[in-house]
Enzyme design. Sequence first.
Site, PDB file in Angstrom:
ATOM      1  CB  CYS A 114      -3.461   7.660 -13.152  1.00  0.00           C
ATOM      2  SG  CYS A 114      -4.827   7.682 -11.968  1.00  0.00           S
ATOM      3  CG  HIS A 257      -4.575   5.536 -16.358  1.00  0.00           C
ATOM      4  ND1 HIS A 257      -4.564   4.609 -15.347  1.00  0.00           N
ATOM      5  CD2 HIS A 257      -5.443   6.521 -15.974  1.00  0.00           C
ATOM      6  CE1 HIS A 257      -5.380   5.008 -14.374  1.00  0.00           C
ATOM      7  NE2 HIS A 257      -5.931   6.158 -14.737  1.00  0.00           N
ATOM      8  CG  ASN A 287      -8.350   4.446 -12.398  1.00  0.00           C
ATOM      9  OD1 ASN A 287      -7.178   4.164 -12.187  1.00  0.00           O
ATOM     10  ND2 ASN A 287      -8.750   5.687 -12.621  1.00  0.00           N
TER      11      ASN A 287
END
Length: 330
Positions: A114, A257, A287
């Site tokens: 990520c 993020h 996500n």
Amino acid sequence: MVRPYIKSISYYVPDNIVTNDDLSKIMDTSDEWIISHTGIKQRYFVNEGENNSDIATKAAKIAMEKAEVTADEIDLIILATTSADYVGFPSTACLVQDKLGAKNAGAYDLGAACTGFVFGVETAANFIKSGNYKNILVIGSEVLSRTMDMTDRNTAVLFGDGAGAAIITANEDKESKSEIIYSFLRSMGSGADSLKRPAGGTTNPFVPGVTDPKDLYIYMNGRQVYNFAVKAVTDTILKLMEKNNLTMDSIKYIIPHQANIRILEAAAGRTSIPIEKFYINIENFANTSAATIPIALTEVVEKKLIQRGDNILTVGFGGGLTFGGNYIKW
């Protein structure tokens, strides 16, 4: 001195919207539970026959059009992903290079989970500074819907598919614009076991009839990842501020993020930075790992929430474990 800057930013998501109510029909969960625990309302999943390289290519084409850069003018493609079209090789970046017709470009995948786009931006910036590259395409692209156990509500509700792309090039003008000033990159491999896909690699190869098929899916120790993430976000923001003499008031937006709204709320509390400084769009995209930051940054730009000269920070954290951020003077 050559100064690298972001010439364009874009994103692409599939047209298949999956709501919390949709997930509640196939697992033990509910819209209320997902929203209260994560802040997510919906996410996008690729359609049958649609792959990571396809959505990455679409995001790249939008970025190239915005930057008025042709495929022949791309020198390098860096694609951050944890959900490549193939295991190991060929790289998804090479597939994108072919689909774009970028015949003059080198291409490779970057594996920082990520935090991948953050690492990619800094990597591209240094290639630009070398003077040997002019236009670099950085992509964060994921098809996480095919890496999840759809019976596990602790992971399956969190993730979505999407791609974001940026053209990073050399600023030949004296005027400052979207300049990549500084990056902070760190890793904590001691926490690797808390977020991984246990089987399918060379450490634990898939053996038919022996390997549990669920070991091919994402495994996450939620509590360990949460504790790591809150500290990672906090440490990254404070380090970027310290190294660049930034104050809370001098930062226009933090582009984090998008993993879980609770992580961002906790980090905001620890740093005493108002949550309003964090651009949050997790409710619509969930996500998307390496794609979350470029998707969010594109929205910030398109909504005209930032202007030339504004200070923005990107902050990533994820499997590896990895974390870090970029300071960009837009």
